[in-house]
Structure formats: structure tokens, C-alpha cells
Design an enzyme around this catalytic site. Structure first.
Site, PDB file in Angstrom:
ATOM      1  N   HIS A   4       0.841  -1.203   0.000  1.00 19.68           N
ATOM      2  CA  HIS A   4       0.000   0.000   0.000  1.00 19.68           C
ATOM      3  C   HIS A   4       0.869   1.244   0.000  1.00 19.68           C
ATOM      4  O   HIS A   4       2.090   1.162   0.150  1.00 19.68           O
ATOM      5  CB  HIS A   4      -0.963  -0.010   1.191  1.00 19.68           C
ATOM      6  CG  HIS A   4      -0.300   0.088   2.528  1.00 19.68           C
ATOM      7  ND1 HIS A   4       0.448  -0.933   3.068  1.00 19.68           N
ATOM      8  CD2 HIS A   4      -0.262   1.094   3.437  1.00 19.68           C
ATOM      9  CE1 HIS A   4       0.903  -0.569   4.257  1.00 19.68           C
ATOM     10  NE2 HIS A   4       0.493   0.662   4.511  1.00 19.68           N
ATOM     11  N   GLY A  59      -5.596   2.313  11.925  1.00 24.67           N
ATOM     12  CA  GLY A  59      -5.711   1.551  10.683  1.00 24.67           C
ATOM     13  C   GLY A  59      -5.200   0.132  10.853  1.00 24.67           C
ATOM     14  O   GLY A  59      -5.048  -0.601   9.878  1.00 24.67           O
ATOM     15  N   HIS A  60      -4.897  -0.245  12.096  1.00 27.81           N
ATOM     16  CA  HIS A  60      -4.272  -1.554  12.332  1.00 27.81           C
ATOM     17  C   HIS A  60      -5.151  -2.445  13.211  1.00 27.81           C
ATOM     18  O   HIS A  60      -5.910  -1.961  14.048  1.00 27.81           O
ATOM     19  CB  HIS A  60      -2.906  -1.365  12.999  1.00 27.81           C
ATOM     20  CG  HIS A  60      -1.956  -0.543  12.186  1.00 27.81           C
ATOM     21  ND1 HIS A  60      -1.134  -1.092  11.234  1.00 27.81           N
ATOM     22  CD2 HIS A  60      -1.723   0.790  12.166  1.00 27.81           C
ATOM     23  CE1 HIS A  60      -0.418  -0.128  10.669  1.00 27.81           C
ATOM     24  NE2 HIS A  60      -0.757   1.022  11.220  1.00 27.81           N
ATOM     25  N   HIS A  80       6.088  -5.713  11.561  1.00 26.98           N
ATOM     26  CA  HIS A  80       5.528  -4.362  11.672  1.00 26.98           C
ATOM     27  C   HIS A  80       5.108  -4.028  13.101  1.00 26.98           C
ATOM     28  O   HIS A  80       3.927  -4.100  13.445  1.00 26.98           O
ATOM     29  CB  HIS A  80       4.321  -4.232  10.736  1.00 26.98           C
ATOM     30  CG  HIS A  80       4.012  -2.810  10.345  1.00 26.98           C
ATOM     31  ND1 HIS A  80       3.510  -1.896  11.229  1.00 26.98           N
ATOM     32  CD2 HIS A  80       4.135  -2.159   9.170  1.00 26.98           C
ATOM     33  CE1 HIS A  80       3.333  -0.745  10.611  1.00 26.98           C
ATOM     34  NE2 HIS A  80       3.711  -0.869   9.362  1.00 26.98           N
ATOM     35  N   HIS A 110       1.649   3.848   1.926  1.00 22.71           N
ATOM     36  CA  HIS A 110       2.205   4.605   3.047  1.00 22.71           C
ATOM     37  C   HIS A 110       3.730   4.673   2.956  1.00 22.71           C
ATOM     38  O   HIS A 110       4.367   3.737   2.494  1.00 22.71           O
ATOM     39  CB  HIS A 110       1.792   3.961   4.383  1.00 22.71           C
ATOM     40  CG  HIS A 110       0.433   4.400   4.847  1.00 22.71           C
ATOM     41  ND1 HIS A 110      -0.331   3.663   5.710  1.00 22.71           N
ATOM     42  CD2 HIS A 110      -0.282   5.523   4.569  1.00 22.71           C
ATOM     43  CE1 HIS A 110      -1.472   4.305   5.944  1.00 22.71           C
ATOM     44  NE2 HIS A 110      -1.463   5.427   5.254  1.00 22.71           N
ATOM     45  N   HIS A 122     -10.769   9.716  16.153  1.00 23.30           N
ATOM     46  CA  HIS A 122      -9.735   8.975  15.424  1.00 23.30           C
ATOM     47  C   HIS A 122      -9.921   7.481  15.639  1.00 23.30           C
ATOM     48  O   HIS A 122     -10.406   7.054  16.679  1.00 23.30           O
ATOM     49  CB  HIS A 122      -8.344   9.377  15.929  1.00 23.30           C
ATOM     50  CG  HIS A 122      -7.237   8.625  15.245  1.00 23.30           C
ATOM     51  ND1 HIS A 122      -6.915   8.846  13.926  1.00 23.30           N
ATOM     52  CD2 HIS A 122      -6.403   7.644  15.675  1.00 23.30           C
ATOM     53  CE1 HIS A 122      -5.917   8.037  13.579  1.00 23.30           C
ATOM     54  NE2 HIS A 122      -5.588   7.293  14.615  1.00 23.30           N
ATOM     55  N   ASP A 152       0.780  -8.011  10.495  1.00 23.95           N
ATOM     56  CA  ASP A 152       0.896  -6.678  11.109  1.00 23.95           C
ATOM     57  C   ASP A 152       0.704  -6.748  12.625  1.00 23.95           C
ATOM     58  O   ASP A 152      -0.332  -7.193  13.106  1.00 23.95           O
ATOM     59  CB  ASP A 152      -0.197  -5.802  10.454  1.00 23.95           C
ATOM     60  CG  ASP A 152      -0.287  -4.396  11.011  1.00 23.95           C
ATOM     61  OD1 ASP A 152       0.532  -4.035  11.874  1.00 23.95           O
ATOM     62  OD2 ASP A 152      -1.189  -3.653  10.562  1.00 23.95           O
TER      63      ASP A 152
HETATM   64 ZN   LIG Z   1       2.988   0.500   7.870  1.00 26.86          ZN
HETATM   65 ZN   LIG Z   2       0.147   1.670   6.451  1.00 26.83          ZN
END
Ligand SMILES: [Zn+2]
Ligand SMILES: [Zn+2]
Length: 537
Positions: free
Chosen positions: A53, A347-348, A370, A55, A344, A174
Site C-alpha cells: 500500500h 488503521g491496524h 511491523h 504509506h 480517530h 501486522d
Molecule cells: Zn505501515
Molecule cells: Zn500503512
């Protein structure tokens, strides 16, 4: 920063090429990139670079990689393509071959077959990568969460379970939020909170968010429009995100509702949203300058509300709190993310989503990736609770090699070169000795010693002593004089010991001698730079 290599016989697949933004204590260094030595040595084997992705911690090192290593093709998808292309504009002399993959793409090689599955994350088009090998799939989840009410497309649960059914040899997943229980909340929930807040707040709204969080930016724009506020955008990275994402239709809004910073003046109302960078307290970012009162276009008004649509990245809390104090002091109302006000979401994946992923994939081996070491450990623990044998969970260090064959898996004793490579603002790498000197100078200051001698090593004139950040010689004449005298002594003694001593050796003796002398006197160790001029007559 993220970069993984899968190698079999004469083929190498690279997954991601990320960058790390350097902390303030690495002086003058902007980024940290992976060490590409192993790839340089094995360049012929590389079949492609696959990007999960868009990022920075997954794509930021691409230009630096391309400078050193020939990559036949870079494969990326959706918005990541736009972001990579935009990044490469800064490096116009580098050639590259960028191809777009979709969820249905399959790339076949002698030893591998590469396919993809869609996940949810804080940027559109996040994919996991599945590499089919003779021994089963090696799956890299990329950054993911399971958002059951996503903005944008859903995760492909079917494909994930199918991979599990076919047989996953090793899952790399992740670990960012491996210590957070339950589920990460949905991006849509943040949207609802923002809608409510924006409709209740009466004055101007200043909202800080991560520029790369495309969905959030879209939701902030929607909440603004619904409450009748135009959005004025501040901060280079925020402007760039909106530009790229609008072009590719990931961010949409009716014409005239999103304005650039120059258009703020033309609005004859304060009833606007200011969307800016600086949620981490970065000193040069828009929000910090607003808080400091040094922003050219935005001065805080008593009725302003500042919303942090973000969370503190560990280590930044102090800077953020400093800004919040200043904002409140100037009369603004500040709203941060809290259990009652979801401004907020991450994203994980949190622990329950991690368990889901492990249940879908049912891997034989597991390798958490990660995240901080603590998170990797936590993730491995969850994996073993979810059914992966404890001895089959590998928590690895950068540079470690995990090898598989028919009999099993093991970590090689020998690592591949994987030190961090430092890049400064000129985008070239910085030697670690230079870094040491910068740190030394920042901590202890600099002492320069200059004098002139003839080629027969006779002193001409006097010794000049200058300090920068070390001592105030104006108010401490005796220190200055004693350093000057000590330098003279060291010079004369040096000559006495070896008549033919060369200038380099002489300078070294002065450094060592002065270092000791100053430390004994005032317990300081400035960076000492002797400059000896030699003239011919
Ligand atoms: Zn990342
Ligand atoms: Zn990311």
C-alpha cells in the site's frame, strides 16, 4: 520501515521498500532506509518489487532502492500508483517500470506465483500479498484491520479463508496493535462523531489529521460541507494528498468547497474548516505555527475549536501537549480522541482481528512483523494461543533469515547486512562518523583552535581560540587563556618529542591533550577542531 525478501533458488521477490522518519536525536538526518547490500549482491535474482500500500513506511525508500539496485518491475495498486509516481517526480533522472496489479492479478515465476487480497487500512487499496511456493503459501498481510463498516471497499474475507484452505506455510502479519484488546473501531464511527461535532460547534474549526489518511480527509470534508463550512487546506503533505486523491477520485467534493491556503483571505467569514498538518506537534507544521502565533495567515480566534483527528505516535506526546497548552492558553477549545469522542481510529488490527486473521489463514509457521519488539512478542503469543505451535512462531530481528524446507523451518545463524542507512535533507546517505560528530557538537559544542607556523615549525603570531556552543570566552577570559597556553605547551612538547612530526599527528596530539585538560578543568568535552596553517617562509 518495511522490506521483506522471499528467495527460492535463483529468484527473489521483494515486498515493500519503506522509509522511517528519523527522530530529532539523529542530527541532521531526515530518513532512515534499509540496507540494500544483499539485493545489490543478488541483483540478477530479483524478479520484482511488490508494494502492499501507499504509506511512506512501505514505499518511501523506492527511489533510494532504484538508485542502487536494478528492479525489473514495481507492482502496486490503485492510489499507491499515484503516490509512487508523484514521489518519483522529485527524482527525474531515475528510470523505473511501474505496473498496476488488481485483486485478480497473478504473476507466475519459476519458483513462485504471486497473488493479492484486499484488506482495510487507513489508506485505500491496501493489499495482502500471497506467494505460492512448493511448500505452501507465504502470506504477508501488509498493514490491515477488519473494518466491518469501511469507507471504501471491503476486505476480501473469502480469499483469505481460501488461502488458509489451500495451505499457508508462513503468515507474516501486522503487529502494530497486538497489545490492544477487542476490535479496532470503524472509520465510519469516526465519520459520525465528526458530523455531530461539526454540527454542534459554532465557530471556526481547525482540524489536524495525518495527511496520508485519505478516508479521514474525505470524512472531514463531508462533515464540513454538511455544516456549511468551506475547507481551507494548510500543509504541503495535506495539499499533496488531496491533489493526488482527488485526481484519482478517492476524494470527492462539490466544486468550490475545498480551497487552498491562498484563498482563505478572500473568504469574508470565519465560519470555515481549516484542515492542516501538525497533529504530532512537528515544529514546522501548520498547527504548531498556529499554536505559537507565528502562522502568517491564521491567528487564533477566541471562538476557535481545534480537533485532533489523530493519535500521538509514541514519543511525540510532549510536543503535542506543548501545542495543546498554547492553543488553550490562546483561548481555543481543544478536542482530542477519547472513548467518548471518537475523533480517530487506528488503521491496524487489534487482538480480535489478529485472531481472525490467524483463524482464516491457519498458518503452519508464523512471523509477526511491523511493530515494536514488545508487540511482535505479544503477537506471537496470540498466534500460539490461536493454534500455531509455539516452536513455529518466529520473532525475528532485522536481517534475520528464516529458511524452510520439507523437514521444517529454522533461523540461519548468519544475518544478511541490515544496518540502518541514514539519509539527510539533500537525499544522500550520511556516514555514521559524521552523525557522531553532529551529536557530539550538539551535546557539547565546538572549540576551534587556529595558529600559523612556518614550514620549519616556528610559531607565527598567537593562538586563536573560538567557541561555538561550548563556553562564553567573553566572560571567562581565564578559561580562554588557559586553553591557549595549553595549546602552546602541547605544540612545543609535540615538537620536542619528534622533530619531524607531521601536521596531522600534531593536530591529533592537540586534540587528545586539550580534551583531557578541559575535562579535568570543567568536565566538558567539546568537539575540538585544531587548524594549523603552514606558510612557506
Ligand atoms: Zn505501515
Ligand atoms: Zn500503512
Amino acid at each position: 520501515m518495511n522490506m521483506y525478501i522471499v528467495e527460492c533458488n535463483d529468484e527473489i521477490i521483494i515486498m515493500d521498500a519503506g522509509i522511517l522518519f528519523a527522530d530529532d536525536d539523529v542530527h541532521g538526518v531526515s530518513y532512515i532506509i534499509p540496507d540494500f547490500t544483499y539485493l545489490k549482491q543478488n541483483q540478477k535474482k530479483i524478479v520484482g518489487l511488490f508494494i502492499t500500500h501507499g504509506h511512506e513506511d512501505h514505499i518511501g525508500a523506492i527511489p533510494f532502492l532504484l538508485k542502487q539496485v536494478e528492479i525489473p518491475t514495481i507492482y502496486a495498486s490503485g492510489i499507491a500508483i499515484g503516490i509512487i509516481k508523484n514521489k518519483m517526480l522529485e527524482f527525474s533522472n531515475i528510470n523505473y517500470n511501474l505496473k498496476e496489479y488488481t485483486e485478480n492479478s497473478i504473476y507466475k515465476y519459476k519458483n513462485f506465483e504471486v497473488s493479492f487480497f484486499r484488506t482495510n487500512h487507513s489508506i485505500p487499496d491496501s493489499f495482502g500479498i500471497a506467494i505460492k511456493t512448493r511448500l505452501g503459501y507465504i502470506v504477508n498481510t501488509g498493514d490491515f484491520k477488519f473494518d466491518f463498516m469501511p469507507i471504501g471497499e471491503k476486505s476480501n474475507y473469502y480469499k483469505m479463508t481460501s488461502l488458509g484452505k489451500e495451505g499457508v506455510l508462513c503468515l507474516m502479519a501486522d503487529s502494530t496493535n497486538a497489545d490492544i484488546s477487542q476490535f479496532s473501531s470503524s472509520e465510519k464511527k469516526v465519520g459520525i462523531t465528526l458530523m455531530n461535532l461539526f454540527s454542534q460547534i459554532e465557530g471556526r474549526i481547525i482540524v489536524a489529521a495525518f495527511a496520508s489518511n485519505v478516508y479521514r480527509v474525505q470524512q472531514i470534508i463531508e462533515a464540513s460541507i454538511a455544516s456549511g463550512r468551506k475547507v481551507v487546506v494548510f500543509g504541503h503533505s495535506m495539499e499533496k494528498t488531496i491533489e493526488i486523491a482527488s485526481k484519482l477520485k478517492y476524494i470527492t467534493y462539490p466544486k468550490g468547497w475545498v480551497l487552498n491556503s491562498r484563498e482563505l483571505k478572500k473568504q469574508n467569514t470565519d465560519f470555515v474548516t481549516i484542515l492542516c498538518t501538525g497533529s504530532q506537534g512537528e515544529p514546522m507544521a501548520a498547527l504548531s505555527r498556529i499554536a505559537n502565533g507565528t502562522h502568517k495567515q491564521i491567528k487564533l480566534l477566541p471562538n476557535d475549536t481545534v480537533i485532533y483527528s489523530s493519535k500521538a505516535i509514541p514519543g511525540n506526546e510532549l510536543f503535542i501537549n506543548r501545542n495543546i497548552n498554547k492553543l488553550v492558553h490562546a483561548g481555543a477549545h481543544v478536542i482530542q480522541n477519547s472513548p467518548l469522542t471518537d475523533t480517530h481510529t487506528t488503521g491496524h488490527a487489534s487482538q480480535n482481528e489478529i485472531r481472525m486473521m490467524l483463524s482464516f489463514m491457519q498458518p503452519k509457521y508464523f512471523m509477526p512483523v511491523h511493530g515494536e519488539y514488545l508487540m511482535l512478542k505479544e503477537h506471537a503469543k496470540i498466534a500460539s494461543e490461536t493454534g500455531v505451535k509455539k516452536e513455529n512462531c518466529f520473532v525475528l530481528d532485522t536481517g534475520d533469515v528464516l529458511a524452510f524446507n520439507d523437514k521444517g523451518a529454522k533461523v540461519f545463524k548468519k544475518k544478511i547486512p541490515a544496518s540502518e542507512v541514514y539519509i539527510d535533507a539533500s537525499l544522500s546517505d550520511v556516514d555514521s562518523n559524521i552523525l557522531k560528530e553532529r551529536k557530539h557538537m550538539a551535546d557539547e559544542g565546538l572549540l576551534a583552535i587556529t595558529f600559523t607556523i612556518t614550514k620549519h615549525k616556528r610559531l607565527i603570531g598567537s593562538v586563536v581560540v573560538k567557541s561555538s556552543g561550548f563556553a562564553d570566552f567573553e566572560s571567562s577570559k581565564s578559561l580562554e587563556n588557559s586553553i591557549r597556553q595549553k595549546t602552546l605547551d602541547l605544540f612545543t612538547n609535540g615538537l620536542k618529542e619528534h622533530k619531524n612530526i607531521n601536521i596531522k599527528a600534531l593536530e591529533k596530539q592537540i586534540i587528545v591533550g586539550l580534551n583531557q585538560f578541559i575535562y579535568q578543568k570543567i568536565e566538558r568535552r567539546p568537539l575540538i577542531v585544531p587548524i594549523i596553517n603552514v606558510i612557506n617562509n
